[in-house]
Write a protein that holds these residues in place. Structure first.
Motif, PDB file in Angstrom:
ATOM      1  N   ALA A  14       0.839  -1.207   0.000  1.00 44.06           N
ATOM      2  CA  ALA A  14       0.000   0.000   0.000  1.00 44.06           C
ATOM      3  C   ALA A  14       0.870   1.251   0.000  1.00 44.06           C
ATOM      4  O   ALA A  14       0.581   2.225  -0.718  1.00 44.06           O
ATOM      5  N   LEU A  15       1.943   1.231   0.773  1.00 40.98           N
ATOM      6  CA  LEU A  15       2.866   2.373   0.822  1.00 40.98           C
ATOM      7  C   LEU A  15       3.539   2.583  -0.536  1.00 40.98           C
ATOM      8  O   LEU A  15       3.657   3.719  -1.010  1.00 40.98           O
ATOM      9  N   GLN A  16       3.949   1.496  -1.160  1.00 41.01           N
ATOM     10  CA  GLN A  16       4.562   1.611  -2.484  1.00 41.01           C
ATOM     11  C   GLN A  16       3.560   2.109  -3.518  1.00 41.01           C
ATOM     12  O   GLN A  16       3.908   2.891  -4.398  1.00 41.01           O
ATOM     13  N   ALA A  17       2.324   1.674  -3.427  1.00 42.47           N
ATOM     14  CA  ALA A  17       1.298   2.138  -4.364  1.00 42.47           C
ATOM     15  C   ALA A  17       1.053   3.634  -4.202  1.00 42.47           C
ATOM     16  O   ALA A  17       0.900   4.360  -5.192  1.00 42.47           O
ATOM     17  N   LYS A  18       1.034   4.102  -2.946  1.00 41.48           N
ATOM     18  CA  LYS A  18       0.870   5.544  -2.715  1.00 41.48           C
ATOM     19  C   LYS A  18       2.062   6.319  -3.281  1.00 41.48           C
ATOM     20  O   LYS A  18       1.901   7.380  -3.882  1.00 41.48           O
ATOM     21  N   ALA A  67       4.441   9.817  -7.372  1.00 40.88           N
ATOM     22  CA  ALA A  67       5.469  10.043  -8.392  1.00 40.88           C
ATOM     23  C   ALA A  67       4.841  10.223  -9.769  1.00 40.88           C
ATOM     24  O   ALA A  67       5.273  11.078 -10.552  1.00 40.88           O
ATOM     25  N   THR A  68       3.804   9.456 -10.062  1.00 42.35           N
ATOM     26  CA  THR A  68       3.119   9.585 -11.341  1.00 42.35           C
ATOM     27  C   THR A  68       2.487  10.967 -11.472  1.00 42.35           C
ATOM     28  O   THR A  68       2.573  11.606 -12.521  1.00 42.35           O
TER      29      THR A  68
END
Length: 175
Positions: free
Chosen positions: A49-53, A58-59
């Motif tokens: 979840a942290l990486q997805a955020k 970044a996107t």
């Protein structure tokens, strides 16, 4: 009961107690392992979840930067088109002024050909007429070439400055 039977009974009950203890210990171990697995799965889910955020942030940042750069490039193109229109208008004015000067030079060359009454002056006048015509033609060619070079220089200058501004707008965020 015989002593051998009693011994078998004691060994059997000790063996049953050992099996029961083994089953309880294995159950406790399995429960601890499943609890640990659940904790690791929760940590992994939190990390995902942290990486997805982070990826979403970044996107968004990259998309905003891309839009900023595109807007800057579009503005540079718009400015270059306006400068080109202005240069074309200036060139038209310069061409009109050049035409007037060329007409005056042609009129001067024609005026030099007016034949005087004196025959000696007529010979000098013919030479002067030819010289005036050659000079008028040379002036006309030089003026036309200068106009072409000025147009090419204006176009190259506008394109070079637009390229420089485009590059500067792309590098502005990186500094």
């Amino acid at each position: 009961m015989s002593p051998a039977g009693a011994l078998y009974l004691k060994i059997g009950s000790a063996l049953s107690v050992l099996i029961a203890i083994s089953v309880v210990l294995y159950g406790a171990y399995s429960h601890g392992e499943s609890v640990a697995d659940t904790r690791w799965e929760a940590k992994a889910a939190d990390q995902q979840a942290l990486q997805a955020k982070g990826l979403a942030a970044a996107t968004t940042i990259n998309r905003n930067e891309e839009q900023r750069r595109q807007a800057a490039i579009n503005q540079v193109g718009k400015d270059a088109r306006e400068q080109t229109k202005s240069a074309v208008a200036d060139d038209a004015g310069a061409d009109a002024a050049g035409d007037r000067v060329r007409k005056q030079a042609g009129a001067f060359a024609v005026g030099a050909s007016c034949a005087p009454v004196d025959p000696g002056a007529a010979r000098r006048s013919a030479s002067a007429t030819r010289a005036a015509m050659v000079l008028s033609d040379m002036f006309q060619r030089a003026d036309e070439r200068a106009g072409e070079l000025a147009k090419a220089y204006d176009a190259a200058r506008i394109a070079g400055l637009a390229c420089e501004r485009s590059y500067s707008s792309l590098r502005a965020r990186e500094r």
